[in-house]
Design a protein around this motif. Structure first.
Motif, mmCIF file in Angstrom:
data_model
loop_
_atom_site.group_PDB
_atom_site.id
_atom_site.type_symbol
_atom_site.label_atom_id
_atom_site.label_comp_id
_atom_site.label_asym_id
_atom_site.label_seq_id
_atom_site.Cartn_x
_atom_site.Cartn_y
_atom_site.Cartn_z
ATOM 1 N N LEU A 91 0.946 -1.305 -0.042
ATOM 2 C CA LEU A 91 0.206 0.396 0.396
ATOM 3 C C LEU A 91 0.942 1.185 -0.025
ATOM 4 O O LEU A 91 1.824 1.523 0.873
ATOM 5 C CB LEU A 91 -0.971 -0.297 1.180
ATOM 6 C CG LEU A 91 -1.775 -1.097 0.992
ATOM 7 C CD1 LEU A 91 -2.997 -1.039 2.458
ATOM 8 C CD2 LEU A 91 -3.136 -0.608 0.035
ATOM 9 N N GLY A 92 0.051 2.213 -0.847
ATOM 10 C CA GLY A 92 1.428 3.539 -0.560
ATOM 11 C C GLY A 92 0.122 4.496 -1.219
ATOM 12 O O GLY A 92 -1.204 4.687 -1.397
ATOM 13 N N SER A 93 0.429 5.625 0.068
ATOM 14 C CA SER A 93 -1.239 6.690 0.642
ATOM 15 C C SER A 93 -0.349 8.196 0.709
ATOM 16 O O SER A 93 1.359 7.422 0.741
ATOM 17 C CB SER A 93 -0.958 6.153 2.061
ATOM 18 O OG SER A 93 -1.625 7.964 2.510
ATOM 19 N N GLU A 94 -0.075 8.749 -0.755
ATOM 20 C CA GLU A 94 0.049 10.122 -1.297
ATOM 21 C C GLU A 94 -0.800 11.054 -0.671
ATOM 22 O O GLU A 94 -1.802 11.182 -1.192
ATOM 23 C CB GLU A 94 1.038 10.238 -1.861
ATOM 24 C CG GLU A 94 1.728 11.624 -2.288
ATOM 25 C CD GLU A 94 3.246 11.467 -1.885
ATOM 26 O OE1 GLU A 94 3.495 12.317 -1.389
ATOM 27 O OE2 GLU A 94 3.604 10.345 -0.751
ATOM 28 N N GLY A 95 -0.870 12.137 0.050
ATOM 29 C CA GLY A 95 -0.786 13.190 -0.453
ATOM 30 C C GLY A 95 -1.026 14.550 -0.922
ATOM 31 O O GLY A 95 0.664 15.093 -0.563
ATOM 32 N N THR A 96 -1.966 15.322 -1.278
ATOM 33 C CA THR A 96 -1.486 16.748 -2.050
ATOM 34 C C THR A 96 -2.111 18.062 -1.632
ATOM 35 O O THR A 96 -3.685 18.212 -1.057
ATOM 36 C CB THR A 96 -1.434 17.388 -3.817
ATOM 37 O OG1 THR A 96 -2.972 16.402 -3.938
ATOM 38 C CG2 THR A 96 -0.786 15.780 -4.237
ATOM 39 N N PHE A 97 -1.603 19.241 -1.740
ATOM 40 C CA PHE A 97 -2.591 20.735 -0.974
ATOM 41 C C PHE A 97 -2.484 21.170 -2.109
ATOM 42 O O PHE A 97 -0.915 21.583 -2.209
ATOM 43 C CB PHE A 97 -2.120 20.420 0.378
ATOM 44 C CG PHE A 97 -2.719 19.431 1.183
ATOM 45 C CD1 PHE A 97 -3.333 19.093 1.801
ATOM 46 C CD2 PHE A 97 -1.375 18.440 1.561
ATOM 47 C CE1 PHE A 97 -3.733 18.605 3.218
ATOM 48 C CE2 PHE A 97 -1.902 17.706 2.443
ATOM 49 C CZ PHE A 97 -2.838 17.326 3.208
#
Length: 293
Positions: A91-97
């Protein structure tokens, strides 16, 4: 308004990962929301690999720039977890803003949780895109203005990052999670400032930002729904909306409008796809280029 790529009509299929283990690289406690949702919805067991420094992929405070796209970074995290543990599920989790795509002055958070299944040669990605975020920054000159900003972004439940002068200053103070810590960091940054100003920003790391944690949970739930939605033709998980078809007819003249008429569900493995019409049959005349040019 938050958006995801799921919709009504997705099937509630079996626990497709029952008995298997999936690895998550995380040093910011994302397993607190990803684990329960994934395990309950798919039957797998989440294994956390916390020894790897995920800051190598990039930091929100910009001292380590992210080199790849959001999706590529999530994929790289999943692959690294598989490499480190020898498991076949990662699993890979990544966020952007950034700014809202339609209303530029509003902040916007997009979270992806990607599952890579090397045994089944399958990749699926859950998504949450939402204006529910406290993403913000301010340059302040005194403690009064610092307090106003801090309260506006829901401090101390949501942590802050403090720097002298501006957003690129190398003297970064993190883990500011109490009023005493804020005033200590503020005075330290002010003493190091050449402009007598302090740069404050919200800490967007998952463990420091409960609002972001909820968006990561929503992205995980989106992933679970896709995993439990089998293709009607081949049975592969992941039969879900991938695009929208516009052209909903005008309520007065029947002319096609830019409003969404249907979403198109596709299979990630075979060529099968189908359209799912929206629940309304016509669009308001105000959106019609013929009635309201």
């Amino acid at each position: 308004m938050s958006t995801s790529m799921t919709g009504a009509g997705l099937q509630d299929g079996p626990l497709v990962l029952a008995g298997r283990k999936a690895v998550l690289l995380s040093k910011h406690r994302k397993e607190q929301v990803i684990g329960p949702a994934l395990e309950a919805g798919t039957g797998c067991e989440l294994v956390v690999e916390a020894g790897f420094d995920t800051d190598r992929f990039g930091t929100f405070t910009r001292e380590v720039p992210r080199q790849d796209t959001q999706l590529d970074t999530a994929r790289a995290k999943a692959r690294k977890g598989i490499e480190l543990t020898g498991l076949d599920l990662g699993l890979g989790s990544e966020g952007t803003f950034g700014p809202h795509p339609m209303v530029g002055f509003l902040p916007w958070n997009r979270e992806v949780v990607l599952l890579l299944d090397v045994r089944e040669d399958l990749e699926l990605c859950g998504e949450c895109a939402s204006e529910k975020t406290n993403f913000a920054h301010a340059v302040v000159e005194d403690e009064e203005d610092a307090e106003v900003f801090a309260r506006r972004v829901h401090f101390p439940e949501h942590w802050l990052v403090v720097r002298p002068d501006h957003e690129a200053h190398p003297a970064i103070i993190k883990d500011v999670n109490s009023w005493d810590a804020l005033w200590q960091a503020f005075r330290q940054a002010l003493a190091a400032s050449t402009t007598r100003r302090v740069f404050l920003e919200t800490d967007m790391r998952a463990h420091a930002n409960p609002t972001r944690m909820q968006n990561i949970l929503a992205a995980t739930q989106d992933l679970v729904r896709k995993l439990r939605s089998p293709c009607p033709r081949c049975g592969s998980p992941g039969f879900a909306p991938t695009r929208k078809r516009r052209g909903l007819p005008c309520e007065l003249c029947g002319y096609p409008t830019p409003e969404i008429a249907a979403q198109v569900l596709t299979c990630p493995r075979c060529p099968y796809s189908e359209e799912q019409p929206v629940t309304v049959r016509t669009a308001p005349a105000e959106y019609c280029p013929h009635c309201n040019p």
